[in-house]
Design an enzyme around this catalytic site. Structure first.
Site, short mmCIF file in Angstrom:
data_model
loop_
_atom_site.label_atom_id
_atom_site.label_comp_id
_atom_site.label_asym_id
_atom_site.label_seq_id
_atom_site.Cartn_x
_atom_site.Cartn_y
_atom_site.Cartn_z
N SER A 12 -45.02 -26.37 -68.33
CA SER A 12 -44.88 -25.06 -68.98
C SER A 12 -44.47 -25.17 -70.44
O SER A 12 -44.88 -24.36 -71.27
CB SER A 12 -43.89 -24.18 -68.21
OG SER A 12 -42.64 -24.82 -68.12
N CYS A 18 -47.19 -22.46 -60.31
CA CYS A 18 -46.19 -23.45 -60.73
C CYS A 18 -45.86 -23.32 -62.24
O CYS A 18 -45.22 -22.35 -62.61
CB CYS A 18 -46.65 -24.83 -60.32
SG CYS A 18 -45.28 -25.98 -60.22
N ARG A 45 -36.49 -23.69 -63.49
CA ARG A 45 -37.48 -24.79 -63.56
C ARG A 45 -36.95 -26.00 -62.78
O ARG A 45 -35.75 -26.21 -62.69
CB ARG A 45 -37.70 -25.23 -65.01
CG ARG A 45 -38.51 -24.26 -65.80
CD ARG A 45 -38.73 -24.77 -67.21
NE ARG A 45 -39.49 -26.01 -67.21
CZ ARG A 45 -39.29 -26.99 -68.08
NH1 ARG A 45 -38.37 -26.92 -69.00
NH2 ARG A 45 -40.05 -28.07 -68.02
N ILE A 95 -44.89 -29.45 -56.50
CA ILE A 95 -44.76 -30.60 -57.40
C ILE A 95 -43.81 -30.23 -58.53
O ILE A 95 -44.13 -29.39 -59.37
CB ILE A 95 -46.14 -30.99 -57.98
CG1 ILE A 95 -47.12 -31.30 -56.84
CG2 ILE A 95 -46.00 -32.20 -58.91
CD1 ILE A 95 -48.55 -31.52 -57.30
N GLU A 111 -54.43 -24.64 -55.41
CA GLU A 111 -55.69 -25.31 -55.80
C GLU A 111 -55.75 -26.74 -55.30
O GLU A 111 -56.81 -27.37 -55.35
CB GLU A 111 -55.86 -25.26 -57.34
CG GLU A 111 -55.02 -26.21 -58.15
CD GLU A 111 -53.54 -25.83 -58.24
OE1 GLU A 111 -53.11 -24.85 -57.61
OE2 GLU A 111 -52.82 -26.55 -58.96
N HIS A 151 -48.94 -25.14 -55.40
CA HIS A 151 -50.29 -25.35 -55.96
C HIS A 151 -51.39 -25.06 -54.93
O HIS A 151 -51.85 -25.98 -54.25
CB HIS A 151 -50.44 -26.82 -56.38
CG HIS A 151 -49.70 -27.19 -57.60
ND1 HIS A 151 -50.29 -27.23 -58.85
CD2 HIS A 151 -48.42 -27.54 -57.78
CE1 HIS A 151 -49.40 -27.60 -59.74
NE2 HIS A 151 -48.24 -27.80 -59.13
N1 GLN Z 1 -41.99 -28.75 -63.78
C1 GLN Z 1 -43.11 -28.19 -64.47
C2 GLN Z 1 -42.67 -27.22 -65.55
O1 GLN Z 1 -41.52 -26.97 -65.71
C3 GLN Z 1 -44.04 -27.48 -63.50
C4 GLN Z 1 -44.70 -28.48 -62.60
C5 GLN Z 1 -46.03 -28.06 -62.07
O2 GLN Z 1 -46.72 -27.20 -62.60
N2 GLN Z 1 -46.42 -28.73 -61.03
O3 GLN Z 1 -43.47 -26.69 -66.22
#
Ligand code: GLN
Length: 191
Positions: A50, A79, A106, A136, A174, A172
């Site tokens: 992000s 995510c 996060r 993830i 996808e 996720h």
């Molecule tokens: N930890 C990531 C973030 O803070 C997000 C991880 C992901 O999109 N799988 O943006």
């Protein structure tokens, strides 16, 4: 149906979302600029990082167009996409888009090595469905403002939330072959 489904393609796993959109019979459009964004009927912001998304959104001057898009059309964020769309994020060095009134932590489950797959329950209609949730380095939704619908759960955590036209998942969809989250977004959100 001819809907064009934009997928923000600055970084992250946008290609996998493209495959899901194609399998459902819609046209994926990879978005890297305002002009392409404006040709789309809906938008997906994928997983990834992000901080990178938000840095690039401002560097490429996409923020005003994304905000306008999110006020008029439907956006799904998965995510890192959820983090990008949220109103309030703990540990985000960049200002998020604030298109859905949720508070987010996060990396709430820990580091990359703490990533996991587990069943989540989705409530898209009267009959709940089980879905394989791939988490993830996932965020957690800490709280949702009044009026935000909680549509999916993992243990006691809300993992899917929505307002009228913004749908977000902490996992996720996808990365599984199950297309039901994408289908719900494309066919039911923001019409
Ligand atoms: N930890 C990531 C973030 O803070 C997000 C991880 C992901 O999109 N799988 O943006």
């Amino acid at each position: 149906m001819g809907l064009k489904i934009g997928i923000l393609a600055l970084q992250g796993d946008y290609h996998k979302h493209g495959q899901a959109v194609t399998k459902l019979g819609y046209e994926p459009v990879f978005v890297k600029d305002n002009q392409t964004l404006n040709q789309c009927d809906k938008l997906i912001i994928p997983g990834g990082e992000s901080t990178t998304f938000l840095y690039l959104i401002d560097k490429l001057e996409l923020r005003p167009a994304l905000l306008e898009f999110g006020r008029e059309k439907a956006i799904m964020g998965t995510c890192a996409g959820l983090i990008t769309l949220a109103a309030e994020v703990k540990q985000s060095p960049y200002k998020t888009l604030g298109l859905i009134d949720i508070k987010v932590y996060r990396n709430a489950y820990g580091r990359q090595i703490d990533s996991f797959v587990d069943t989540v329950e989705l409530y898209f209609n009267d009959t709940p469905i089980s879905f394989e949730g791939v988490f993830i380095r996932a965020p957690k939704i800490e709280s949702c403002a009044h009026g935000i619908k909680k549509l999916g759960f993992h243990k006691n955590d809300t993992v899917v939330a929505a307002n009228e036209n913004i749908l977000v998942t902490t996992f996720h969809p996808e990365l599984t072959d199950d297309l039901r989250v994408h289908q719900y977004f494309i066919e039911k959100i923001g019409l």
